[in-house]
Design a protein around this motif. Structure first.
Motif, mmCIF file in Angstrom:
data_model
loop_
_atom_site.group_PDB
_atom_site.id
_atom_site.type_symbol
_atom_site.label_atom_id
_atom_site.label_comp_id
_atom_site.label_asym_id
_atom_site.label_seq_id
_atom_site.Cartn_x
_atom_site.Cartn_y
_atom_site.Cartn_z
ATOM 1 N N TRP A 1 36.668 30.320 42.636
ATOM 2 C CA TRP A 1 37.240 29.872 41.373
ATOM 3 C C TRP A 1 36.254 28.915 40.713
ATOM 4 C CZ3 TRP A 1 39.590 31.018 37.387
ATOM 5 C CH2 TRP A 1 40.023 30.071 36.464
ATOM 6 N N GLY A 2 35.970 29.154 39.455
ATOM 7 C CA GLY A 2 34.985 28.348 38.742
ATOM 8 C C GLY A 2 33.576 28.888 38.904
ATOM 9 N N PHE A 3 33.411 29.926 39.706
ATOM 10 C CA PHE A 3 32.100 30.528 39.931
ATOM 11 C C PHE A 3 32.133 32.020 39.632
ATOM 12 C CE2 PHE A 3 32.287 26.756 42.578
ATOM 13 C CZ PHE A 3 31.118 26.107 42.206
ATOM 14 N N GLY A 4 33.025 32.428 38.714
ATOM 15 C CA GLY A 4 33.049 33.812 38.270
ATOM 16 C C GLY A 4 34.300 34.590 38.638
ATOM 17 N N ARG A 5 35.098 34.071 39.586
ATOM 18 C CA ARG A 5 36.313 34.789 39.956
ATOM 19 C C ARG A 5 37.276 34.812 38.766
ATOM 20 N NH1 ARG A 5 40.971 32.004 42.405
ATOM 21 N NH2 ARG A 5 41.632 32.420 40.299
ATOM 22 N N PRO A 6 37.907 35.964 38.499
ATOM 23 C CA PRO A 6 38.853 36.032 37.387
ATOM 24 C C PRO A 6 40.063 35.124 37.617
ATOM 25 C CG PRO A 6 38.730 38.139 38.562
ATOM 26 C CD PRO A 6 37.746 37.230 39.197
ATOM 27 N N THR A 7 40.816 34.910 36.564
ATOM 28 C CA THR A 7 42.001 34.063 36.653
ATOM 29 C C THR A 7 43.095 34.745 37.475
ATOM 30 O OG1 THR A 7 43.027 35.002 34.681
ATOM 31 C CG2 THR A 7 41.547 33.102 34.349
ATOM 32 N N LEU A 8 44.061 33.954 37.914
ATOM 33 C CA LEU A 8 45.194 34.515 38.641
ATOM 34 C C LEU A 8 45.899 35.585 37.815
ATOM 35 C CD1 LEU A 8 46.937 31.428 40.308
ATOM 36 C CD2 LEU A 8 45.516 33.162 41.401
ATOM 37 N N SER A 9 46.083 35.335 36.540
ATOM 38 C CA SER A 9 46.789 36.323 35.709
ATOM 39 C C SER A 9 45.994 37.613 35.591
ATOM 40 C CB SER A 9 47.114 35.752 34.326
ATOM 41 O OG SER A 9 45.944 35.438 33.613
ATOM 42 N N GLU A 10 44.687 37.539 35.530
ATOM 43 C CA GLU A 10 43.861 38.754 35.483
ATOM 44 C C GLU A 10 43.933 39.516 36.806
ATOM 45 O OE1 GLU A 10 40.227 37.712 32.455
ATOM 46 O OE2 GLU A 10 40.287 36.608 34.352
ATOM 47 N N ILE A 11 43.909 38.799 37.915
ATOM 48 C CA ILE A 11 44.011 39.447 39.227
ATOM 49 C C ILE A 11 45.380 40.101 39.362
ATOM 50 C CG2 ILE A 11 44.064 39.065 41.726
ATOM 51 C CD1 ILE A 11 42.067 36.733 41.259
ATOM 52 N N TRP A 12 46.427 39.385 38.995
ATOM 53 C CA TRP A 12 47.789 39.905 39.078
ATOM 54 C C TRP A 12 47.943 41.172 38.237
ATOM 55 C CZ3 TRP A 12 52.646 37.123 36.731
ATOM 56 C CH2 TRP A 12 53.813 37.727 37.195
ATOM 57 N N ASN A 13 47.447 41.133 37.022
ATOM 58 C CA ASN A 13 47.519 42.283 36.119
ATOM 59 C C ASN A 13 46.821 43.497 36.735
ATOM 60 O OD1 ASN A 13 47.973 43.831 33.830
ATOM 61 N ND2 ASN A 13 46.197 43.002 32.752
ATOM 62 N N MET A 14 45.616 43.293 37.273
ATOM 63 C CA MET A 14 44.858 44.387 37.885
ATOM 64 C C MET A 14 45.606 44.954 39.096
ATOM 65 S SD MET A 14 42.598 44.972 40.775
ATOM 66 C CE MET A 14 42.165 43.324 41.237
ATOM 67 N N LEU A 15 46.149 44.090 39.943
ATOM 68 C CA LEU A 15 46.846 44.546 41.146
ATOM 69 C C LEU A 15 48.140 45.289 40.807
ATOM 70 C CD1 LEU A 15 46.281 41.460 43.470
ATOM 71 C CD2 LEU A 15 45.205 43.726 43.658
ATOM 72 N N CYS B 1 35.386 44.872 43.533
ATOM 73 C CA CYS B 1 35.144 43.686 44.365
ATOM 74 C C CYS B 1 34.113 42.741 43.752
ATOM 75 C CB CYS B 1 34.736 44.107 45.774
ATOM 76 S SG CYS B 1 36.130 44.677 46.764
ATOM 77 N N LYS B 2 33.150 43.293 43.037
ATOM 78 C CA LYS B 2 32.148 42.425 42.394
ATOM 79 C C LYS B 2 32.834 41.531 41.363
ATOM 80 C CE LYS B 2 27.726 42.424 40.051
ATOM 81 N NZ LYS B 2 26.583 43.170 39.593
ATOM 82 N N TRP B 3 33.687 42.103 40.541
ATOM 83 C CA TRP B 3 34.431 41.353 39.528
ATOM 84 C C TRP B 3 35.312 40.293 40.176
ATOM 85 C CZ3 TRP B 3 39.874 41.838 38.407
ATOM 86 C CH2 TRP B 3 40.288 41.191 37.230
ATOM 87 N N LEU B 4 35.921 40.639 41.323
ATOM 88 C CA LEU B 4 36.789 39.700 42.035
ATOM 89 C C LEU B 4 36.009 38.623 42.796
ATOM 90 C CD1 LEU B 4 39.482 42.061 43.617
ATOM 91 C CD2 LEU B 4 39.853 40.316 41.872
ATOM 92 N N CYS B 5 34.693 38.762 42.844
ATOM 93 C CA CYS B 5 33.857 37.874 43.668
ATOM 94 C C CYS B 5 34.292 37.967 45.128
ATOM 95 C CB CYS B 5 33.909 36.434 43.179
ATOM 96 S SG CYS B 5 33.341 36.208 41.492
ATOM 97 N N SER B 6 34.677 39.177 45.528
ATOM 98 C CA SER B 6 35.168 39.439 46.876
ATOM 99 C C SER B 6 34.028 39.877 47.777
ATOM 100 C CB SER B 6 36.237 40.539 46.820
ATOM 101 O OG SER B 6 36.485 41.077 48.087
ATOM 102 N N ASP B 7 34.241 39.681 49.078
ATOM 103 C CA ASP B 7 33.265 40.124 50.068
ATOM 104 C C ASP B 7 33.495 41.561 50.506
ATOM 105 O OD1 ASP B 7 31.804 37.670 50.241
ATOM 106 O OD2 ASP B 7 33.543 36.832 51.268
ATOM 107 N N GLY B 8 34.536 42.204 49.960
ATOM 108 C CA GLY B 8 34.750 43.610 50.254
ATOM 109 C C GLY B 8 36.139 43.909 50.764
ATOM 110 N N VAL B 9 36.278 45.133 51.287
ATOM 111 C CA VAL B 9 37.553 45.649 51.791
ATOM 112 C C VAL B 9 37.370 46.041 53.250
ATOM 113 C CG1 VAL B 9 39.238 47.518 51.557
ATOM 114 C CG2 VAL B 9 38.262 46.465 49.503
ATOM 115 N N ILE B 10 38.312 45.611 54.084
ATOM 116 C CA ILE B 10 38.262 45.934 55.510
ATOM 117 C C ILE B 10 39.626 46.464 55.967
ATOM 118 C CG2 ILE B 10 36.462 44.239 56.024
ATOM 119 C CD1 ILE B 10 38.733 42.438 57.189
ATOM 120 N N LYS B 11 39.629 47.231 57.064
ATOM 121 C CA LYS B 11 40.888 47.637 57.683
ATOM 122 C C LYS B 11 41.467 46.432 58.413
ATOM 123 C CE LYS B 11 40.340 52.561 58.266
ATOM 124 N NZ LYS B 11 40.508 53.710 59.154
ATOM 125 N N THR B 12 42.790 46.390 58.501
ATOM 126 C CA THR B 12 43.429 45.241 59.125
ATOM 127 C C THR B 12 44.654 45.649 59.927
ATOM 128 O OG1 THR B 12 44.227 43.002 58.714
ATOM 129 C CG2 THR B 12 44.943 44.702 57.166
#
Length: 144
Positions: free
Chosen positions: A41-55, A110-121
């Motif tokens: 957050w503050g380093f490129g991650r989208p806002t909570l509302s943007e993440i919520w909308n996408m999900l 994941c790039k837009w989310l500033c995420s490290d990726g997707v893994i099985k869990t």
């Protein structure tokens, strides 16, 4: 956001195992931008509302059974001016799907989310886990 009394009841009924929260239970009314992926957050991650909308849009796609937010151990109940308050700390986004991890990384961007990726869990440590349909996997969008 999930009500404090509802959250407390879930914890009591599930031997203190955090529930997987629906998108509404985590995002609706949540204004704490650092409540998920705080290091981004503050380093490129989208806002909570943007993440919520996408999900919410992704949850409607074929091959998606459900989406939930897992909670970090930093989730806590604090006292604020004499009133108890729930402070949510999201850890990952869990998606029950037939889509491969590599394809899901593209879909969620994941790039837009500033995420490290997707893994099985595996979801053994959580309560309120919805039914996992046959031939579906649970994948997590993760952040460091």
């Amino acid at each position: 956001m999930i009500a404090l009394n509802t959250f407390q009841k879930i914890l009591e009924e599930n031997k203190e195992h955090f529930p997987l929260l629906t998108l509404d239970d985590f995002f609706n009314g949540n204004t704490a931008e650092d409540s998920i992926a705080p290091n981004q957050w503050g380093f490129g991650r989208p806002t909570l509302s943007e993440i919520w909308n996408m999900l919410q849009k992704i949850e409607l796609l074929p091959g998606i059974a459900w989406i939930r937010v897992s909670l970090h151990d930093d989730t806590e109940i604090i006292e604020n001016d004499g009133t108890e308050e729930l402070v949510l700390a999201g850890d990952t986004i869990v998606i029950c799907t037939t889509i491969s991890p590599a394809e899901l990384e593209k879909i969620v961007n994941c790039k837009w989310l500033c995420s490290d990726g997707v893994i099985k869990t595996k979801l053994n440590a959580y309560s309120c886990v919805p039914t996992i349909p046959e031939n579906f996997d649970c994948l997590e969008i993760v952040w460091d």
